[in-house]
Scaffold this motif. Structure first.
Motif, short mmCIF file in Angstrom:
data_model
loop_
_atom_site.label_atom_id
_atom_site.label_comp_id
_atom_site.label_asym_id
_atom_site.label_seq_id
_atom_site.Cartn_x
_atom_site.Cartn_y
_atom_site.Cartn_z
N UNK A 1 1.61 1.05 -6.73
CA UNK A 1 2.56 1.91 -6.01
C UNK A 1 1.84 3.11 -5.39
N UNK A 2 0.81 3.61 -6.08
CA UNK A 2 0.02 4.71 -5.51
C UNK A 2 -0.65 4.24 -4.22
N UNK A 3 -1.23 3.03 -4.28
CA UNK A 3 -1.90 2.48 -3.09
C UNK A 3 -0.92 2.34 -1.93
N UNK A 4 0.31 1.98 -2.27
CA UNK A 4 1.29 1.69 -1.22
C UNK A 4 1.98 2.95 -0.68
N UNK A 5 2.28 3.92 -1.56
CA UNK A 5 3.20 4.98 -1.15
C UNK A 5 2.59 6.39 -1.03
#
Lengths: 360, 183
Positions: free
Chosen positions: B77-81
């Protein structure tokens, strides 16, 4: 004050059906609309209002159970998602031919084939151009919020019975799965058999001595009589096209450019409008609420006042054909769409307007 | 006031229910709300995210590509958002399991050791409420009495005995939130 609830679109359809006084729901599970039957089963509407909820053995069985219930003048419905709705097309054509009212909900997913369970709007052609055979139309309502999912159940039944024709609520995975605030209405009573006999005397709810047998069929082998059946149905559609067009227009008064979009795409376009207006681009939105009957006249009038229209759909371009017919080449019209379950983002939609219409 | 929030993590962390409790509390405080999940083949251990919007005005799109606040509970989720937070916006994350910490310099970033705290206090079931507490510390957009009503509406009646533990977890979250990078 009315009761407020946070509900999924699918749950709102189910609660809306119970509160509208529906008599029966027949369905078969499929994502992304399974919460409709799940909610109905959990709520036990048989105990609340006497409404019957039944899981059929297939979609084909569901629509034919609906045919049977509708023939008795009962307010009956089914729901499914794209592949399941394809299986129901024969039944829908038969019901249109037999002039039977019913409500069908399609929470559209990506196709073709089994496709994906993610949202799509690629069933527009199937819905408004007649997915089944013969000259018929489905009254088509396109909700853009969870509140409209709730409200359109009773509206759909009302229109279906007024015109003795199937009505479709054409939704998609976004509206079905999202939660929003819903104002819940009062419980409407189910119709008594006496009410049905009086108001819908065509129904086969038991013959009374004062009239001949009612026969409900879509079969008429004598061509001259079959043509009369068709003329009668077509006359109904002409009335629908003048009386029942519904749409929402947002910020079109001063707009240089107009988005045309329905359902969840219309919501995304509203955000794109906000982003555009922050940059000084005057954008409006025309949201058809009835996809059939289509808001032809309002689009035609709007065409003379704007510099360009972008039709935004989660499809390869379907509603754009009706928009082009409506505007009669009076304005530049382009399409922007994503498909296969991809939801376009608001900034992506604004870019499309800037590239295809303003710069195009 | 309009607050556009993405909450993202593993399935099973209570991401969707965190969003639902926040949204229902908003309804109770007479706000406009929307809750849009990623739905599909996700399950325990997979990724799950939900977009929650709370506003004083009618909400346009329930689907967004830029957020005022991102609440991030795993590395995917960090990578995405991380990149989806608006400049000047807020990112709150649980460092447990994070291998690449956020690099943005134009947003306010806070850490919340919710996994560790919930495990230590025996509150693993209300892990997500510790996270909610961290968010409410930074964005007190919903008053505590409406959070209470939101919990009552969101939780099935048989779990209403758990409401005090949920509220305790929210208070804990407010205490343990700590700044990581401030603009």
């Amino acid at each position: 004050m009315k009761e407020l609830r946070l509900m999924k679109g699918n749950e709102a359809i189910a609660e809306g059906a119970i509160r509208a006084g529906a008599d029966g729901y027949f369905g078969y599970p499929i994502t992304p609309q399974s919460e409709i039957m799940e909610y109905l089963m959990a709520e036990k509407p048989k105990e609340r209002t006497g409404m019957v909820v039944l899981q059929a053995e297939s979609e084909t069985a569901s629509i034919n159970m609906v045919y049977g219930g509708a023939g008795c003048g009962k307010r009956v419905m089914t729901s499914s998602s794209s592949p399941g709705i394809s299986l129901m097309q024969e039944g829908l054509s038969y019901m249109a031919g037999a002039e039977l009212p019913c409500l069908v909900v399609n929470v559209v997913r990506g196709g073709p084939g089994l496709g994906t369970i993610q949202p799509s709007q690629a069933d527009y052609f199937q819905t408004v151009k007649g997915g089944g055979h013969g000259d018929y139309k489905l009254i088509t309502l396109a909700p853009a919020s969870v509140q409209e999912m709730y409200d359109f159940v009773s509206l759909g039944f009302e229109l279906a019975f007024k015109y003795r024709n199937p009505c479709m609520i054409l939704s998609d995975g976004v509206i079905g799965q999202m939660m929003e605030k819903v104002e819940i209405g009062d419980q409407e009573p189910r119709w008594s058999d006496a009410y049905i006999r009086e108001h819908h005397p065509w129904s086969t709810l038991g013959k009374t001595p004062d009239r001949p047998h009612n026969i409900i069929t879509s079969l008429e082998l004598e061509s001259s009589r079959q043509e009369k059946v068709n003329l009668k149905i077509q006359a109904k559609y002409r009335i629908l096209e003048t009386e029942e067009v519904r749409y929402e227009m947002i910020d079109c008064e001063d707009a240089d450019y107009v988005f045309v979009a329905y359902g969840s795409s219309a919501r995304i376009c509203q955000k794109a409008m906000e982003l555009g207006r922050e940059k000084g681009i005057k954008i409006g939105l025309l949201r058809p609420i009835t996809l059939y009957p289509f808001p032809v006249k309002v689009l035609h009038d709007l065409a003379g006042k704007t510099k360009g229209m972008l039709v935004v759909e989660m499809s390869a371009g379907q509603m754009i054909e009706d928009v082009k017919l409506a505007v009669e080449c009076r304005v530049h019209v382009e399409h922007y769409g994503r498909f296969g379950g991809i939801i376009p983002s608001p900034s992506e939609v604004l870019h499309a307007l800037e590239n295809q219409i303003i710069g195009g | 006031m309009t607050e556009e929030i993405i909450i993202a993590g593993f399935g099973g962390q209570g991401v969707l229910s965190l969003g639902k409790i926040l949204a229902y509390s908003g309804v109770m405080q007479n706000k406009e709300v929307s809750w849009m999940p990623s739905y599909g083949p996700e399950m325990r251990g997979g990724t799950a995210n939900v977009t929650v919007i709370i506003s004083d005005e009618r909400i346009s799109s329930p689907v967004l590509n830029a957020f005022d606040t991102a609440i991030i509970l795993n590395q995917q989720s960090m990578d995405k958002f991380e990149k989806s937070v608006k400049p000047g916006g807020l990112l709150i994350y649980d460092p447990n399991g994070i291998t690449h910490h956020p690099l943005r310099k134009d947003i306010n970033i806070y850490q919340i050791d919710a996994t560790e705290e919930a495990t230590k206090a025996g509150l693993t079931k209300v892990f997500n409420m510790v996270v909610l507490g961290g968010f409410l510390k930074m964005k007190p957009i919903i008053a505590p009495e409406f959070i209470h009503k939101g919990l009552e509406k969101s939780l099935p009646k048989r779990h209403h005995g758990m409401i005090p533990a949920n509220e305790k977890a929210i208070e804990k979250g407010k205490e343990i939130l700590k700044p990581y990078h401030l603009v």
